[in-house]
Design an enzyme around this catalytic site. Structure first.
Site, PDB file in Angstrom:
ATOM      1  N   GLU A 177      -5.119  -8.370   0.680  1.00  0.00           N
ATOM      2  CA  GLU A 177      -5.926  -8.250   1.869  1.00  0.00           C
ATOM      3  C   GLU A 177      -7.145  -8.094   1.793  1.00  0.00           C
ATOM      4  OE1 GLU A 177      -4.515  -4.658   4.342  1.00  0.00           O
ATOM      5  OE2 GLU A 177      -2.727  -5.737   3.553  1.00  0.00           O
ATOM      6  N   GLU A 196       0.699  -0.984  -0.214  1.00  0.00           N
ATOM      7  CA  GLU A 196      -0.403  -0.080   0.307  1.00  0.00           C
ATOM      8  C   GLU A 196       0.107   0.930   0.024  1.00  0.00           C
ATOM      9  OE1 GLU A 196      -3.188  -0.276   2.978  1.00  0.00           O
ATOM     10  OE2 GLU A 196      -3.974  -1.781   1.882  1.00  0.00           O
TER      11      GLU A 196
END
Ligand code: BGC
Ligand code: BGC
Length: 442
Positions: free
Chosen positions: A357, A163
């Site tokens: 995720e 991320e």
């Protein structure tokens, strides 16, 4: 929430990779056995972490990893996504830990899937400018080579970065995460240097013989607050910042909408060639969609995050939806929308996708809300596969409760409960549910 809960989850294709995820700083503890990271500095500053906690011990996974690997084996997952702490690798004997963990995983029949950076930059590099400095990208490639050299005989699947969008936005633009910089749009170099680091890491991994490499980017659909031009414009801009700015350099080799002109460096086209170094798959971390409108002139709060009035957008509530303990709306069908949207936007340039995720924060051992969340999202994922999106794997965030960054230990994302006083692990109802689901998949 509308689900078909009770009916078995539809069957996913043979070879579909099932896993769970964690990250080093959030679970390992053993802070004395590594160099300090930006998160150690940040958590030591009063007021940064809501419950005043630090990750010095966290889940003590560093010492308890055999027990945690046994939990993974009991769950029946094919893979485990963890991260390799750069400050630990820089410390004497640090790599030995990942060596032991990798051996333990292989012996248990669980495939190790390391992420090479999950936000815990060594303080020494932060002091030299951190991600605002181009050199950090080159240093990252060196770190990747060191890890690949040591683990590459057993690790075959790799993730470069976690991320970069959140790390830019939360860590450098808004100051809600380490290193706590509040640069607003002056944080853009952090995005470029992380993307460059990703591309250099892909090259370093290839040089070490790797042929199964991805990135874990966070994405979610952006829903305009209304059809009014000002809301559409604000939502479009948010979509550029959170989604397209990080997807398009990697997938298309270009920055969206003139963003390239805002990036640092003398030769952006040459950098984009590095950033677009082909990956074998593209990882998506998905939690929720975001409803966005024009700036409304006030500071606002969203899912624990303070958003200043001067941003060119405002985040609005998605009404009529259950929310997690974190306040994030539960919208499983937005995962289908996200994936078909990526397919429609990027066509045959889109690599196969892995959900790296997906999960939610809820209290309690009998976590029926988490089961409903996962159930709904797996069905939504299956719908995307049926619509022709090439998805190859799914990882739950997270194996166990852990240090949830600025929220400290207050948010529990685990399939396994952790008692932070005794460090005892207790599988929750969702652990048993996920295990049974995997058994049904065969
Ligand atoms: C989280 C993201 C999440 C988003 C939307 C952010 O604060 O860091 O992972 O997707 O909120 O709920
Ligand atoms: C991050 C995780 C985090 C999770 C829940 C993602 O943004 O990669 O580290 O714990 O979402 O907020």
């Amino acid at each position: 929430m509308a689900t078909d809960a009770g009916d078995p989850i539809p069957r996913f294709p043979d070879g579909f990779l099932w896993g769970v995820s964690t990250s080093a700083h959030q679970i390992e503890g053993a802070a004395d056995a590594r160099e300090r990271s930006v998160w150690d500095v940040f958590t030591a500053e009063p007021g940064r972490v809501k419950d005043g906690s630090t990750a010095a011990v966290a889940c003590d996974h560093y010492h308890r990893y055999p027990e945690d690997v046994a939990l993974l084996a009991g769950l029946g997952v094919g893979a485990y996504r963890f991260s390799v702490s750069w400050p630990r690798v820089n410390s004497p004997g640090g790599l030995d830990f990942y060596d032991r963990l990798t051996d333990e995983l292989c012996a248990a029949g669980v495939r190790p899937v390391p992420t090479l950076f999950h936000w815990d930059l060594p303080v020494s590099l932060e002091e030299a400018g951190g991600w605002l400095t181009r050199d950090t990208a080159a240093r990252f490639a060196d770190h990747v080579s060191v890890v690949a050299e040591r683990l590459g005989d057993r690790v075959t699947k790799w993730i470069t970065l976690n991320e970069p969008a959140e790390h830019t936005l939360l860590g450098h633009a808004l100051g809600a995460h380490a290193p706590g910089r509040r640069l607003l749009f002056d944080a853009l170099p952090v995005a470029h240097h992380q993307l460059l680091a990703h591309g250099l890491a892909v090259r370093a991994l290839r040089a070490a013989g790797a042929d199964d490499i991805g990135i874990a980017n966070s994405h979610g659909p952006t829903w305009p607050a209304s059809g009014e031009p000002a809301d559409l414009e604000a939502a479009g801009f948010y979509d550029v910042l959170l989604n397209r700015l990080f997807a398009e350099p990697v997938i298309l080799g270009e920055y969206p909408d003139g963003m390239g002109e805002l990036m640092p460096g003398d030769d952006i086209p040459a950098d984009l060639e590095v950033i677009a170094e082909p990956v074998d798959w593209y990882g998506i971390n998905y939690y929720a969609p975001t409803r966005v409108g024009a700036p409304d002139g006030t500071d606002s709060e969203y899912g624990g995050l303070a958003l200043p009035a001067e941003l060119p957008f405002s985040v609005r509530e998605i009404e009529g939806r259950a929310t997690t303990d974190f306040g994030w709306p539960v919208v499983p069908e937005a995962l289908t929308e996200l994936l078909t949207g990526f397919r429609d936007r990027y066509g045959d340039k889109l690599p196969p996708i892995v959900i790296t995720e997906n999960g939610c924060s809820y209290e309690g051992l009998d976590d029926q809300d988490r089961i409903a969340y996962l159930d709904g999202h797996l069905r939504a994922l299956h719908t995307a596969l049926e619509a022709g999106v090439d998805v190859r794997g799914y990882f739950v965030w997270s194996l166990m409760d852990n240090f949830e960054w600025a929220e400290g230990y207050a948010r529990r994302f685990g399939l396994v409960h952790v008692d932070y006083t005794t460090l005892e692990r207790t599988p929750k109802a969702s652990y048993h549910w996920f295990r049974d689901m995997l058994r049904n998949q065969g």
